[in-house]
Motif scaffolding. Structure first.
Motif, PDB file in Angstrom:
ATOM      1  N   MET A   1      -1.348  -2.276  13.502  1.00  0.00           N
ATOM      2  CA  MET A   1      -2.715  -2.270  13.006  1.00  0.00           C
ATOM      3  C   MET A   1      -3.518  -1.124  13.631  1.00  0.00           C
ATOM      4  O   MET A   1      -4.240  -0.404  12.927  1.00  0.00           O
ATOM      5  CB  MET A   1      -3.381  -3.614  13.318  1.00  0.00           C
ATOM      6  CG  MET A   1      -4.766  -3.786  12.728  1.00  0.00           C
ATOM      7  SD  MET A   1      -5.465  -5.414  13.137  1.00  0.00           S
ATOM      8  CE  MET A   1      -4.302  -6.483  12.265  1.00  0.00           C
TER       9      MET A   1
ATOM     10  N   ALA B   1     -10.355  -5.306   1.912  1.00  0.00           N
ATOM     11  CA  ALA B   1     -10.489  -5.767   3.290  1.00  0.00           C
ATOM     12  C   ALA B   1     -11.442  -6.935   3.384  1.00  0.00           C
ATOM     13  O   ALA B   1     -11.272  -7.844   4.182  1.00  0.00           O
ATOM     14  CB  ALA B   1     -10.958  -4.610   4.179  1.00  0.00           C
TER      15      ALA B   1
ATOM     16  N   TYR C   1       3.207  -5.960   8.743  1.00  0.00           N
ATOM     17  CA  TYR C   1       1.818  -5.503   8.700  1.00  0.00           C
ATOM     18  C   TYR C   1       1.535  -4.782   7.384  1.00  0.00           C
ATOM     19  O   TYR C   1       0.484  -4.980   6.764  1.00  0.00           O
ATOM     20  CB  TYR C   1       1.511  -4.580   9.872  1.00  0.00           C
ATOM     21  CG  TYR C   1       0.182  -3.878   9.692  1.00  0.00           C
ATOM     22  CD1 TYR C   1      -1.012  -4.564   9.871  1.00  0.00           C
ATOM     23  CD2 TYR C   1       0.130  -2.540   9.280  1.00  0.00           C
ATOM     24  CE1 TYR C   1      -2.234  -3.954   9.659  1.00  0.00           C
ATOM     25  CE2 TYR C   1      -1.085  -1.908   9.069  1.00  0.00           C
ATOM     26  CZ  TYR C   1      -2.266  -2.622   9.269  1.00  0.00           C
ATOM     27  OH  TYR C   1      -3.473  -1.999   9.045  1.00  0.00           O
ATOM     28  N   SER C   2       2.487  -3.948   6.942  1.00  0.00           N
ATOM     29  CA  SER C   2       2.294  -3.208   5.696  1.00  0.00           C
ATOM     30  C   SER C   2       2.137  -4.172   4.522  1.00  0.00           C
ATOM     31  O   SER C   2       1.251  -3.996   3.675  1.00  0.00           O
ATOM     32  CB  SER C   2       3.488  -2.277   5.454  1.00  0.00           C
ATOM     33  OG  SER C   2       3.365  -1.605   4.222  1.00  0.00           O
TER      34      SER C   2
ATOM     35  N   LYS D   1      -9.621 -10.110   2.419  1.00  0.00           N
ATOM     36  CA  LYS D   1      -8.439 -10.445   3.189  1.00  0.00           C
ATOM     37  C   LYS D   1      -8.740 -11.598   4.150  1.00  0.00           C
ATOM     38  O   LYS D   1      -9.764 -11.616   4.814  1.00  0.00           O
ATOM     39  CB  LYS D   1      -7.973  -9.225   3.984  1.00  0.00           C
ATOM     40  CG  LYS D   1      -6.529  -9.359   4.480  1.00  0.00           C
ATOM     41  CD  LYS D   1      -6.071  -8.073   5.136  1.00  0.00           C
ATOM     42  CE  LYS D   1      -5.969  -6.948   4.131  1.00  0.00           C
ATOM     43  NZ  LYS D   1      -4.972  -7.216   3.089  1.00  0.00           N
TER      44      LYS D   1
ATOM     45  N   ASP E   1      -2.296   2.283  12.297  1.00  0.00           N
ATOM     46  CA  ASP E   1      -2.708   2.493  10.910  1.00  0.00           C
ATOM     47  C   ASP E   1      -4.192   2.837  10.815  1.00  0.00           C
ATOM     48  O   ASP E   1      -4.590   3.677   9.996  1.00  0.00           O
ATOM     49  CB  ASP E   1      -2.400   1.239  10.092  1.00  0.00           C
ATOM     50  CG  ASP E   1      -2.782   1.397   8.631  1.00  0.00           C
ATOM     51  OD1 ASP E   1      -2.193   2.261   7.964  1.00  0.00           O
ATOM     52  OD2 ASP E   1      -3.676   0.664   8.177  1.00  0.00           O
ATOM     53  N   ARG E   2      -5.004   2.201  11.647  1.00  0.00           N
ATOM     54  CA  ARG E   2      -6.448   2.406  11.560  1.00  0.00           C
ATOM     55  C   ARG E   2      -6.905   3.687  12.242  1.00  0.00           C
ATOM     56  O   ARG E   2      -7.818   4.352  11.772  1.00  0.00           O
ATOM     57  CB  ARG E   2      -7.174   1.212  12.178  1.00  0.00           C
ATOM     58  CG  ARG E   2      -7.064  -0.064  11.357  1.00  0.00           C
ATOM     59  CD  ARG E   2      -7.759  -1.220  12.046  1.00  0.00           C
ATOM     60  NE  ARG E   2      -7.723  -2.433  11.231  1.00  0.00           N
ATOM     61  CZ  ARG E   2      -8.208  -3.605  11.616  1.00  0.00           C
ATOM     62  NH1 ARG E   2      -8.762  -3.719  12.826  1.00  0.00           N
ATOM     63  NH2 ARG E   2      -8.137  -4.659  10.823  1.00  0.00           N
TER      64      ARG E   2
ATOM     65  N   LYS F   1      -1.243  -5.948   4.870  1.00  0.00           N
ATOM     66  CA  LYS F   1      -2.345  -5.034   4.556  1.00  0.00           C
ATOM     67  C   LYS F   1      -2.488  -4.839   3.050  1.00  0.00           C
ATOM     68  O   LYS F   1      -3.605  -4.816   2.511  1.00  0.00           O
ATOM     69  CB  LYS F   1      -2.108  -3.689   5.242  1.00  0.00           C
ATOM     70  CG  LYS F   1      -3.169  -2.636   4.908  1.00  0.00           C
ATOM     71  CD  LYS F   1      -2.743  -1.261   5.374  1.00  0.00           C
ATOM     72  CE  LYS F   1      -3.699  -0.196   4.882  1.00  0.00           C
ATOM     73  NZ  LYS F   1      -3.234   1.167   5.212  1.00  0.00           N
TER      74      LYS F   1
END
Length: 384
Positions: free
Chosen positions: A73, A3, A220-221, A6, A76-77, A224
């Motif tokens: 997002m 992260a 998004y996947s 990123k 997922d979070r 990520k």
């Protein structure tokens, strides 16, 4: 890629700003009744039609992609429960939507008075069925459909999560759009009551647009998990190519508008070119995630939702001014659309920024808490 490594989502913000530029241009390229200057010559229509074709690199579907990517997002979070997630989205979307719905329901009278169709609007305002359609379909103004449709799409987020687990399902967008196009063509052939038809068409649109959610969750996947710099460049190059092909596919639709002065029907590859464009443009920007984006994109991106909401207001002010002053009679179509855009684009951003700067109104464009939440938001956790 961790992260910490990123890239920031400045590429995402740049995409949002460019989409806002396109949406304002789309609604700036018509005549005063939403047509394509039917009384003008083919040569006089060229600039409006060309600008419209360029503007449709963006569109409301692009804003669906943004919102659904952010939804992916958040899901997922935080892994929210179904009903708490919907409750949060209702707070974010439907409360401001109700305010803007009432505003536009009456604001339209400004243009209606200038263009001599005020009795028609007053007739709508006295019809309870129309008020229901204002709040369910977003028919109080031509752009308000976005918010209730987006909320309806959020209801399918458990299905969209398949895109996160199996990114290959992002290509299902092609199938869902095709099915939507097929059933909508049948609905239009039935000769139904227009309002009933609108409800049925909207239902099929929501079902078809779930494909945008699958695509957004899939992207998004991939983002990520981390896309290396070299592969990002390949995605960007591919985005350019496929977006160019999609644009070429839409040219027959715009050719009809250019030579006849009337909008045609998107039925074949011009349909797919138009509705796949948001996915392709999103990939193009995501492929540029490692580029040196200016932080100004993020600053402007805060106001893009506000620009989307207020730009018809600014366009109507322009239209009323040029018509009531008689300037419209001296202006060619190309001058009408370019001067309208030159007025509407900065005007919409300035108005959105002004609304966002005021605590009492910022919440109506997604910036800051609503008035009934002020006290709660001012409480610092742990403070006595």
């Amino acid at each position: 890629m961790s992260a910490a490594e990123k890239p920031r989502l400045v590429w995402f913000d740049a995409n949002r700003v460019c989409a806002a530029l396109g949406v304002v241009l789309i609604h700036s390229t018509t005549d005063f009744s939403g047509g394509i200057f039917p009384d003008a010559t083919t040569g006089e229509r060229f600039v409006p039609v060309f600008l419209r074709s360029v503007a449709e690199f963006s569109g409301s579907e692009m804003f669906f992609m943004f919102s659904l990517f952010l939804m992916a997002m958040r899901v997922d979070r935080h892994r929210p429960g179904y009903f708490p997630a919907l409750g949060e989205q209702a707070r974010r979307l439907l409360v401001p939507f109700a305010v803007w719905t009432v505003f536009y329901a009456f604001f339209r009278l400004l243009k209606a008075d200038a263009f001599n169709y005020a009795p028609y609007i007053w007739g709508q305002l006295s019809d309870w069925k129309m008020w229901v359609s204002y709040f369910v379909l977003g028919k109080s103004q031509y752009h308000m459909h976005f918010l209730p449709t987006l909320f309806a799409l959020f209801m399918f987020f458990p299905v969209m999560r398949l895109g996160t687990r199996y990114p290959i399902l992002g290509i299902a967008l092609f199938a869902t759009l095709g099915a939507m196009n097929h059933i909508q063509a049948y609905i239009w052939s039935l000769g139904l009551d227009p309002l009933l038809r609108d409800y049925l068409v909207r239902f099929t649109k929501v079902m078809g647009y779930v494909g945008y959610g699958l695509a957004a969750f899939a992207l998004y996947s991939l983002w990520k998990d981390g896309i290396p710099r070299g592969e990002s460049k390949l995605i960007r190059k591919g985005g350019f190519y496929f977006a160019a092909m999609a644009y070429i596919a839409t040219l027959p639709f715009f050719g009809v508008a250019l030579f006849t002065g009337h909008w045609g029907v998107r039925g074949g590859w011009d349909f797919y070119g138009h509705f796949l464009m948001p996915l392709l443009m999103f990939c193009l920007f995501m492929g540029g995630q490692y580029r040196n984006w200016s932080p100004r994109w993020s600053l402007l991106a805060k106001y893009t939702f506000g620009v989307y909401l207020v730009h018809p207001l600014v366009i109507d002010v322009y239209d009323v001014f040029v018509v009531t002053t008689g300037l419209s009679k001296m202006m060619d179509p190309w001058l009408i659309v370019t001067s309208r855009y030159a007025f509407a684009l900065p005007g919409s951003f300035l108005l959105a920024i002004g609304i966002g700067k005021l605590k009492a109104t910022a919440w109506t464009i997604g910036l800051g808490p609503a008035p009934w939440e002020w006290r709660r938001s001012s409480v610092v956790p742990g403070a006595k």
